[in-house]
Design a protein around this motif. Sequence first.
Motif, PDB file in Angstrom:
ATOM      1  N   VAL A  12       0.846  -1.185   0.000  1.00 25.81           N
ATOM      2  CA  VAL A  12       0.000   0.000   0.000  1.00 25.81           C
ATOM      3  C   VAL A  12       0.885   1.239   0.000  1.00 25.81           C
ATOM      4  O   VAL A  12       1.829   1.346   0.786  1.00 25.81           O
ATOM      5  N   PHE A  13       0.549   2.181  -0.885  1.00 20.96           N
ATOM      6  CA  PHE A  13       1.244   3.460  -0.964  1.00 20.96           C
ATOM      7  C   PHE A  13       0.224   4.570  -0.781  1.00 20.96           C
ATOM      8  O   PHE A  13      -0.960   4.406  -1.094  1.00 20.96           O
ATOM      9  N   ILE A  14       0.677   5.700  -0.253  1.00 16.14           N
ATOM     10  CA  ILE A  14      -0.162   6.883  -0.174  1.00 16.14           C
ATOM     11  C   ILE A  14       0.397   7.929  -1.134  1.00 16.14           C
ATOM     12  O   ILE A  14       1.596   7.985  -1.380  1.00 16.14           O
ATOM     13  N   GLU A  15      -0.488   8.739  -1.673  1.00 13.53           N
ATOM     14  CA  GLU A  15      -0.091   9.745  -2.658  1.00 13.53           C
ATOM     15  C   GLU A  15       0.092  11.104  -1.982  1.00 13.53           C
ATOM     16  O   GLU A  15      -0.808  11.606  -1.307  1.00 13.53           O
ATOM     17  N   ARG A  16       1.275  11.676  -2.173  1.00 10.07           N
ATOM     18  CA  ARG A  16       1.566  13.002  -1.636  1.00 10.07           C
ATOM     19  C   ARG A  16       2.249  13.811  -2.722  1.00 10.07           C
ATOM     20  O   ARG A  16       3.336  13.455  -3.178  1.00 10.07           O
ATOM     21  N   ALA A  17       1.607  14.903  -3.137  1.00  5.19           N
ATOM     22  CA  ALA A  17       2.190  15.832  -4.106  1.00  5.19           C
ATOM     23  C   ALA A  17       2.719  15.112  -5.340  1.00  5.19           C
ATOM     24  O   ALA A  17       3.825  15.373  -5.804  1.00  5.19           O
ATOM     25  N   GLY A  18       1.934  14.170  -5.859  1.00  2.00           N
ATOM     26  CA  GLY A  18       2.322  13.474  -7.071  1.00  2.00           C
ATOM     27  C   GLY A  18       3.324  12.359  -6.891  1.00  2.00           C
ATOM     28  O   GLY A  18       3.790  11.786  -7.871  1.00  2.00           O
ATOM     29  N   PRO A  40      -4.490  20.449   0.462  1.00  5.44           N
ATOM     30  CA  PRO A  40      -5.773  20.631  -0.237  1.00  5.44           C
ATOM     31  C   PRO A  40      -6.257  19.404  -0.993  1.00  5.44           C
ATOM     32  O   PRO A  40      -7.416  19.351  -1.406  1.00  5.44           O
ATOM     33  N   HIS A  41      -5.411  18.396  -1.196  1.00  6.28           N
ATOM     34  CA  HIS A  41      -5.789  17.249  -2.010  1.00  6.28           C
ATOM     35  C   HIS A  41      -6.474  16.166  -1.178  1.00  6.28           C
ATOM     36  O   HIS A  41      -6.154  15.969  -0.010  1.00  6.28           O
ATOM     37  N   ARG A  42      -7.411  15.476  -1.810  1.00  5.48           N
ATOM     38  CA  ARG A  42      -8.078  14.373  -1.147  1.00  5.48           C
ATOM     39  C   ARG A  42      -7.093  13.227  -0.920  1.00  5.48           C
ATOM     40  O   ARG A  42      -6.211  12.986  -1.746  1.00  5.48           O
ATOM     41  N   PRO A  43      -7.252  12.494   0.192  1.00  8.10           N
ATOM     42  CA  PRO A  43      -6.357  11.344   0.419  1.00  8.10           C
ATOM     43  C   PRO A  43      -6.520  10.294  -0.675  1.00  8.10           C
ATOM     44  O   PRO A  43      -7.640   9.963  -1.070  1.00  8.10           O
ATOM     45  N   ALA A  44      -5.414   9.805  -1.196  1.00  8.42           N
ATOM     46  CA  ALA A  44      -5.426   8.767  -2.227  1.00  8.42           C
ATOM     47  C   ALA A  44      -4.545   7.612  -1.780  1.00  8.42           C
ATOM     48  O   ALA A  44      -3.430   7.817  -1.299  1.00  8.42           O
ATOM     49  N   ILE A  45      -5.050   6.399  -1.937  1.00 12.40           N
ATOM     50  CA  ILE A  45      -4.372   5.186  -1.513  1.00 12.40           C
ATOM     51  C   ILE A  45      -4.171   4.291  -2.728  1.00 12.40           C
ATOM     52  O   ILE A  45      -5.114   4.070  -3.499  1.00 12.40           O
ATOM     53  N   TYR A  46      -2.938   3.796  -2.909  1.00 10.43           N
ATOM     54  CA  TYR A  46      -2.629   2.858  -3.981  1.00 10.43           C
ATOM     55  C   TYR A  46      -2.420   1.468  -3.400  1.00 10.43           C
ATOM     56  O   TYR A  46      -1.674   1.301  -2.437  1.00 10.43           O
ATOM     57  N   LEU A  47      -3.080   0.494  -3.982  1.00  8.58           N
ATOM     58  CA  LEU A  47      -2.874  -0.906  -3.637  1.00  8.58           C
ATOM     59  C   LEU A  47      -2.215  -1.570  -4.843  1.00  8.58           C
ATOM     60  O   LEU A  47      -2.804  -1.641  -5.922  1.00  8.58           O
ATOM     61  N   GLN A  48      -0.962  -2.024  -4.678  1.00  9.66           N
ATOM     62  CA  GLN A  48      -0.199  -2.609  -5.784  1.00  9.66           C
ATOM     63  C   GLN A  48       0.118  -4.061  -5.470  1.00  9.66           C
ATOM     64  O   GLN A  48       0.590  -4.384  -4.373  1.00  9.66           O
TER      65      GLN A  48
END
Length: 289
Positions: free
Chosen positions: A90-96, A120-128
């Motif tokens: 699992v990764f989280i997205e921060r500033a691209g 300001p960005h919505r939390p985004a979670i990556y599942l790889q």
Amino acid sequence: MLPNVILSMCFLALRLRHGAADLCNWSGSGFAAAVDSRIVLQVRLRCTEGSVRWVYPGQALRVVLEPNLFSARRSTVCIKPSPSFGGASVFIERAGELELLVTDGGQAERQVFCFRADGPHRPAIYLQTSLQSDGPWSRRTMGFRYELLGNRSDALSNLASCRPCNDSELLMAVCNSDFVVRGNIKKVTHDFGRQTSLVEVSAARVYWQRGGVFEECADSSPLSPPSWHGHIRTLLQCHVKPGDGEFLFTGSEHFGEAWLGCAPRYKDFLSMYCRARAARQNSCDFPLD
């Protein structure tokens, strides 16, 4: 594939038609990964808590949390991986950029992972997933449950410090906690793997609870007041021990578990609350019967 490449590559996006979703939960499959490994499933959820269930997982899944109540610029997101989580990261997205939160394999399903969702960005979670060994058609199911704590993260900070609540914090706790219960400690057991302690509580009164952590005892006599039973978890470092007397237990519920907040002796709480009510300093009305 390097994780940061996922954001910079020109990938194909699959919307929710490839899965079933309501405002809080999503369930879908990764069959499309067999056609093009660049495909990243896109999911958007609009609740403060829910679940993600991925059957036949493909290469990657991107989950954006954008609940209607997400108004605070500072919040905390916690996820609890499913028991069949092995084979994914699992990764989280921060500033691209993607930052690793949960590594592949291990005992991830036994833990809860939290991260700050600032900006300001919505939390985004990556599942790889790791597809080298079993391919995209492997009959697996993986996913996680999530919670956005918002201002409740401050309560977690107090829990981590293991300090007693002062009068102001206690007055707020009886108004804002997910559960408020009066009862006795029956037993305390320790889970050194999770670094937590489990407090078994026999409750004479459940004032309120958000979920169903405390259950009415089946053998309660219809001629006597009902009795309740439940468990409250706290950190091992707080060194909670069994004690005589009646306590007022407050706290929060996370992923179906009760976590201890303020827990004064009930007689001490009554004295404090009566003084606060006489001075009109109580934050809410609390039943004293």
